[in-house]
Design a protein around this motif. Structure first.
Motif, PDB file in Angstrom:
ATOM      1  N   PHE A 152       0.829  -1.197   0.000  1.00  0.00           N
ATOM      2  CA  PHE A 152       0.000   0.000   0.000  1.00  0.00           C
ATOM      3  C   PHE A 152       0.872   1.259   0.000  1.00  0.00           C
ATOM      4  O   PHE A 152       0.584   2.252  -0.686  1.00  0.00           O
ATOM      5  N   HIS A 186      -4.425   8.829  -1.790  1.00  0.00           N
ATOM      6  CA  HIS A 186      -4.039   7.451  -2.103  1.00  0.00           C
ATOM      7  C   HIS A 186      -4.825   6.451  -1.263  1.00  0.00           C
ATOM      8  O   HIS A 186      -5.058   5.321  -1.701  1.00  0.00           O
ATOM      9  N   SER A 187      -5.239   6.851  -0.062  1.00  0.00           N
ATOM     10  CA  SER A 187      -6.014   5.943   0.786  1.00  0.00           C
ATOM     11  C   SER A 187      -7.346   5.579   0.138  1.00  0.00           C
ATOM     12  O   SER A 187      -7.811   4.439   0.257  1.00  0.00           O
ATOM     13  N   PHE A 203      -6.967   3.008  -2.658  1.00  0.00           N
ATOM     14  CA  PHE A 203      -7.005   1.670  -2.064  1.00  0.00           C
ATOM     15  C   PHE A 203      -8.449   1.246  -1.800  1.00  0.00           C
ATOM     16  O   PHE A 203      -8.858   0.114  -2.115  1.00  0.00           O
ATOM     17  N   SER A 261      -8.350   0.851  -9.141  1.00  0.00           N
ATOM     18  CA  SER A 261      -7.430   1.689  -8.368  1.00  0.00           C
ATOM     19  C   SER A 261      -6.508   2.485  -9.287  1.00  0.00           C
ATOM     20  O   SER A 261      -6.237   3.666  -9.031  1.00  0.00           O
ATOM     21  N   ALA A 282      -1.814  -0.351  -5.020  1.00  0.00           N
ATOM     22  CA  ALA A 282      -2.867  -0.181  -4.016  1.00  0.00           C
ATOM     23  C   ALA A 282      -4.018  -1.143  -4.275  1.00  0.00           C
ATOM     24  O   ALA A 282      -4.601  -1.699  -3.333  1.00  0.00           O
ATOM     25  N   GLY A 298      -4.604   4.161   5.438  1.00  0.00           N
ATOM     26  CA  GLY A 298      -3.759   5.096   4.701  1.00  0.00           C
ATOM     27  C   GLY A 298      -2.714   5.729   5.594  1.00  0.00           C
ATOM     28  O   GLY A 298      -1.547   5.898   5.198  1.00  0.00           O
TER      29      GLY A 298
END
Length: 328
Positions: A24, A42-43, A46, A86, A235, A258
């Motif tokens: 991740f 970016h979280s 995911f 993603s 991710a 994240g």
């Protein structure tokens, strides 16, 4: 005194969780290595990948623990769906939240605020998917995919979670082994791609000196897009492995995870692909050991205390080498 079997179980499960964190964390590491920016959206990249995997299993009408060649095929399709979604969301974030600001040479703080806004937007869209479907009169057709929008959503793992090894209470289960091996293999593959391929050399060149890379004919815009895409693909893979290990997702699952992945990236040395792996493994072990010593309620406290201690004595992280200075 902790029994040996308990210690071994804590160590193995810590490595499994840590490998997911490391995979991740690659998105944070790659974007920071090239742009010197933290992509806090970016979280949600995911999170969207995790729902893509869940929805693929729903579409395929998979049954938990069914096993056989079909189970492997279903997981491969779920992996492709998670990585594709993603990757697409990561490219969308780059296009909407970053590109215009980068072209105008906006301060890093502006890009950070934009990324946080994109994070909340993506999270709430997923949390309101039932209402969105209702507005479009598709809630009947998409009922299995949109409800319950703000509660835990189960992932159906078609592979049986068999015990492969049981020695004195120390157990290794098939799902854990698959998650660990797959995460390590993907991180190694990404590092080899960045080190040896032409596109990877372009990423490293822009990371080291963007102006010099442009003079040498490297298209910085394409490199930035590739960086976001690679981070998104990793991710998505991490999302499927997380679901295989934990079994549930939700619209805000990316928030704490994240932060943990970002912590792993900083621990290892943000901008360093190997550092993301090392930081993830160290963080996973610290969480498990801390939970055993102080109780599960202290798990996050131990993790972030470790981050503070490492940064006090080694601000660049455990490895500290940036992406641009990575050995060829």
């Amino acid at each position: 005194m902790v029994p040996l079997s308990t210690f071994l179980n804590l160590t193995f499960t810590g490595l499994v969780v840590g490998a997911i964190y490391g995979l991740f964390a690659l998105g944070y590491t790659l974007v920071y290595g090239v742009l010197r920016l933290i992509n806090f959206a970016h979280s949600e990249v995911f999170m969207w990948g995790s729902f893509a995997a869940v929805w693929m299993m729903t579409l395929l009408n998979a049954r938990a623990g069914s096993g056989g060649p079909a189970a492997v095929l279903y997981l491969l399709l779920a992996l492709l769906a998670a990585m594709a979604v993603s990757g697409a969301v990561a490219l969308l974030v780059e296009r909407v939240a970053y590109r215009r600001l980068r072209e105008k040479k906006s301060p890093p703080l502006v890009a950070l605020i934009s990324a946080i806004g994109a994070s909340f937007m993506l999270s709430e869209i997923m949390g309101l998917r039932d209402r969105i479907a209702g507005w479009l009169n598709l809630d009947g057709v998409l009922g299995d995919y949109v409800r319950p929008a703000r509660e835990n959503t189960q992932f159906v793992n078609p592979l049986p979670n068999a015990t492969l090894l049981d020695v004195g209470g120390f157990q290794v289960r098939s799902t854990q082994l698959i998650v660990l091996v797959a995460a390590l293999a993907m991180m190694i593959a990404l590092e080899q791609f960045v080190r040896r391929s032409r596109l990877g050399r372009g990423v490293r060149a822009v990371s080291q000196d963007a102006e010099a890379a442009a003079l040498m004919g490297v298209d910085q815009k394409r490199v930035v897009q590739l960086t976001f895409l690679l981070g998104g693909l990793m991710a998505g893979a991490a999302a499927l492995l997380y679901l295989m290990h934990i079994g549930v997702t939700r619209y805000n699952v990316g928030f704490i995870l994240g932060i943990k992945a970002f912590t792993a990236a900083v621990l290892g040395g943000i901008g360093n692909i190997r550092g993301a792996l090392l930081g993830g493994l160290v963080l996973g072990l610290a969480e498990n050991y801390g939970s055993q010593l102080f109780g599960s309620a202290w798990k996050d406290v131990v993790s972030f205390l470790l981050l503070v201690v490492v940064l006090l004595f080694r601000p660049t992280g455990l490895l500290g080498e940036s992406l641009g200075k990575a050995r060829a």
